[in-house]
Every structure is written in C-alpha cells, then in structure tokens.
Write an enzyme that holds these catalytic residues in place. Structure first.
Site, mmCIF file in Angstrom:
data_model
loop_
_atom_site.group_PDB
_atom_site.id
_atom_site.type_symbol
_atom_site.label_atom_id
_atom_site.label_comp_id
_atom_site.label_asym_id
_atom_site.label_seq_id
_atom_site.Cartn_x
_atom_site.Cartn_y
_atom_site.Cartn_z
ATOM 1 N N ASP A 86 -17.319 -1.844 -5.043
ATOM 2 C CA ASP A 86 -18.647 -1.250 -4.832
ATOM 3 C C ASP A 86 -18.964 -0.314 -5.995
ATOM 4 O O ASP A 86 -19.893 0.482 -5.907
ATOM 5 C CB ASP A 86 -18.689 -0.462 -3.510
ATOM 6 C CG ASP A 86 -17.730 0.713 -3.530
ATOM 7 O OD1 ASP A 86 -16.518 0.486 -3.743
ATOM 8 O OD2 ASP A 86 -18.180 1.869 -3.358
ATOM 9 N N GLU B 216 0.872 -1.190 0.000
ATOM 10 C CA GLU B 216 0.000 0.000 0.000
ATOM 11 C C GLU B 216 0.909 1.239 0.000
ATOM 12 O O GLU B 216 1.761 1.362 0.880
ATOM 13 C CB GLU B 216 -0.886 -0.043 1.267
ATOM 14 C CG GLU B 216 -1.684 1.212 1.568
ATOM 15 C CD GLU B 216 -2.636 1.599 0.449
ATOM 16 O OE1 GLU B 216 -3.561 0.837 0.126
ATOM 17 O OE2 GLU B 216 -2.445 2.693 -0.122
ATOM 18 N N GLU C 280 -15.464 -0.445 2.808
ATOM 19 C CA GLU C 280 -16.691 -1.111 2.366
ATOM 20 C C GLU C 280 -17.896 -0.652 3.190
ATOM 21 O O GLU C 280 -18.972 -0.406 2.642
ATOM 22 C CB GLU C 280 -16.523 -2.624 2.477
ATOM 23 C CG GLU C 280 -17.729 -3.356 1.953
ATOM 24 C CD GLU C 280 -17.623 -4.864 2.092
ATOM 25 O OE1 GLU C 280 -16.519 -5.422 1.971
ATOM 26 O OE2 GLU C 280 -18.668 -5.480 2.332
ATOM 27 N N ASP D 149 -8.987 1.262 -6.748
ATOM 28 C CA ASP D 149 -9.421 2.581 -7.223
ATOM 29 C C ASP D 149 -10.181 2.389 -8.529
ATOM 30 O O ASP D 149 -9.667 1.759 -9.452
ATOM 31 C CB ASP D 149 -8.201 3.491 -7.427
ATOM 32 C CG ASP D 149 -7.543 3.827 -6.097
ATOM 33 O OD1 ASP D 149 -8.259 3.966 -5.090
ATOM 34 O OD2 ASP D 149 -6.301 3.953 -6.061
HETATM 35 C C1 LIG Z 1 -10.308 2.524 -2.584
HETATM 36 S S1 LIG Z 1 -8.939 2.074 -1.638
HETATM 37 C C2 LIG Z 1 -9.414 0.517 -0.918
HETATM 38 C C3 LIG Z 1 -8.572 0.122 0.247
HETATM 39 C C4 LIG Z 1 -8.806 -1.269 0.838
HETATM 40 N N1 LIG Z 1 -8.498 -2.323 -0.116
HETATM 41 C C5 LIG Z 1 -10.199 -1.450 1.386
HETATM 42 O O1 LIG Z 1 -10.989 -2.220 0.838
HETATM 43 O O2 LIG Z 1 -10.507 -0.823 2.402
HETATM 44 C C6 LIG Z 1 -7.770 1.585 -2.894
HETATM 45 C C7 LIG Z 1 -6.361 1.486 -2.357
HETATM 46 O O3 LIG Z 1 -5.478 0.969 -3.348
HETATM 47 C C8 LIG Z 1 -4.226 1.591 -3.170
HETATM 48 N N2 LIG Z 1 -3.441 1.430 -4.414
HETATM 49 C C9 LIG Z 1 -3.623 2.031 -5.604
HETATM 50 N N3 LIG Z 1 -2.694 1.629 -6.495
HETATM 51 C C10 LIG Z 1 -1.902 0.728 -5.845
HETATM 52 C C11 LIG Z 1 -0.758 -0.031 -6.223
HETATM 53 N N4 LIG Z 1 -0.239 0.038 -7.456
HETATM 54 N N5 LIG Z 1 -0.185 -0.839 -5.302
HETATM 55 C C12 LIG Z 1 -0.698 -0.927 -4.052
HETATM 56 N N6 LIG Z 1 -1.779 -0.215 -3.640
HETATM 57 C C13 LIG Z 1 -2.376 0.597 -4.531
HETATM 58 C C14 LIG Z 1 -4.572 3.020 -2.839
HETATM 59 O O4 LIG Z 1 -3.530 3.704 -2.185
HETATM 60 C C15 LIG Z 1 -5.782 2.825 -1.928
HETATM 61 O O5 LIG Z 1 -5.432 2.761 -0.567
#
Ligand SMILES: C[S@@+](CC[C@H](N)C(=O)[O-])C[C@H]1O[C@@H](n2cnc3c(N)ncnc32)[C@H](O)[C@@H]1O
Length: 226
Positions: free
Chosen positions: A167, A82, A208, A131
């Site tokens: 979602d 992360e 979520e 994302d």
């Molecule tokens: C919408 S959040 C969801 C976080 C978590 N998985 C949850 O369900 O609560 C998406 C996460 O993906 C991380 N992220 C985006 N691109 C990434 C990458 N290439 N490697 C690791 N994490 C990444 C972002 O920093 C963010 O914290």
C-alpha cells in the site's frame, strides 16, 4: 557495506504489547509443535511426511492470509516466517481455531528458512505489505532487492508464483522497477489496471484493511517464475 542483499539483518520490532496468560500458554504449547525444525532441509517430506506442494509466506503479520490460504488448500503445506512475537501468537490462534494441520511456523528471519528449502521446491511465495523503508537511504533494507529475490527465485519451481502486495506508493514503483528488470519472473498482469484489483484467493489482512481506512491504495502483483 551495509547491504542486506549479502548481509542478513532483521530490522523492526520483535514484540509489542505484553502477552495475556492464555497467549503465553498457547505459545508454550503450540509453537514447538508447529515450528519448522531448527536444522536440516525444509521439505514437504520433512514437515508433512509427503510430497505436497509447498507455500511460503514472508512476514505473515498476524497470520490471517497464511491461515486463509492453508484452510483453502488443506492438501498443500504452508510455511510462515515472522519475527514479531505478537504476530506469531496471532497465527497460532488461527492454527488452533481453524484446526489447521498444514501450517508450520518460524519465529525469525524468513530468509534463514528459505535458505534451507531445496531449490525449486516451492509453488508459491507470498510477500504482503513488506516494511516499506520509504527513505532512499534505507532502500537496501527492502525485501524487494536482488539478494532476497535471487533466493525466492531459486526456491520457486518453474511456473511457481510470487505474490507481492503493498500500500506504499514508493514501494509499488520500486517493486515494478526491480521486478521489471528481472528475466526470471514474468508479471501476470492481464490488463493495465490489473494490479488495482485483488486477485481471487487473496484475502484482505488486518494491515491492509487499516491501510485502506487511511485512504491508501493497495497494489497486487503476481509473478510467474519463468
Ligand atoms: C507491514 S507488516 C505486514 C504484515 C502482513 N504481511 C500483512 O499484510 O498483514 C511487515 C511484516 O514483515 C515482518 N518482517 C520484516 N522483516 C522480516 C524478515 N526478514 N523475515 C520475516 N518477516 C519479516 C515484520 O515483522 C512485519 O510483521
């Protein structure tokens, strides 16, 4: 061409609110102790000194799911990646509070560490609420794309599992389309409504819960590496 299937690039924010003193201290003390080493193959032997099954979470957010799974399966090893600093601090708090000895973290791009995992070495890969990049012109940034999926497929052992949750309705449709086109993953759906029901051993993350409070549906996908 700007295509993350071939070009690695991180999008999104790297830090949020300022860390409190205790959080700074935790980061300084605990992160070096639980970080994935900067070089060399990323294996169970290298991280945990034995040949335990390995799980990998891409973008663990605040680490709730990672910590839950690690606590549930203490004999397994967990790697979480992360880039978001405040999320990493959240995961460190879980590791400290749960005395979790079976978790290693990488603060940065998950794909950089996945690359260093030997082929076929992972039992589970988790991608929860990636994302969404809802605009069509940003679709190439989605983690569910051929580049990252080829890497995930290579690192999972046959019979290993890829869990994906979202979602976002666009991401849901997109994922079904992309995943249905792959021969290396089999959707583990037992009935038409399967993906509306949270599978066992899959806890709700804060992200979520927030999505549900906003009235969003959540879709859960489990794929078996063929
Ligand atoms: C919408 S959040 C969801 C976080 C978590 N998985 C949850 O369900 O609560 C998406 C996460 O993906 C991380 N992220 C985006 N691109 C990434 C990458 N290439 N490697 C690791 N994490 C990444 C972002 O920093 C963010 O914290």
């Amino acid at each position: 061409m700007n295509d993350p299937a071939t070009i690695r690039r991180l999008y999104g924010r790297a830090r949020g609110h300022k860390l409190r003193q205790g959080q700074e201290a935790l980061l300084e003390r605990l992160l070096p102790a639980v970080s994935v080493p900067g070089e060399g193959p990323v294996t169970s032997e290298a991280l945990f000194g034995d040949s335990r099954p390995l799980h990998f979470e891409i973008g663990f957010g605040s680490g709730e799911h990672l910590a839950y799974r690690a606590d549930l399966l203490p004999d397994h090893g967990f790697i979480g990646a992360e880039p978001f600093l405040n999320g990493v601090v959240g995961a460190l708090q879980h590791i400290r509070d749960g005395r979790l000895a079976n978790v290693r973290l990488h603060m940065g791009d998950a794909l950089d560490v996945l690359d260093r995992v030997p082929d076929g070495a992972l039992s589970f890969v988790y991608l929860l609420h990636p994302d969404p990049w809802p605009k069509a012109r940003h679709a190439k940034r989605r983690m569910v794309n051929s580049g990252p999926l080829d890497l995930i497929a290579a690192k999972l052992r046959p019979g290993g599992e890829f869990r994906l949750g979202t979602d976002d309705p666009t991401y849901c449709r997109w994922s079904m389309m992309v995943m249905n086109g792959r021969r290396d993953f089999e959707w583990l759906a037992e009935s038409a409504n399967d993906f509306l029901t949270r599978p066992g051993g899959w806890p709700e993350t804060r992200y979520e819960a927030k999505a549900r409070r906003k009235g969003h549906e959540v879709w859960y996908f489990r794929y078996r590496r063929v």
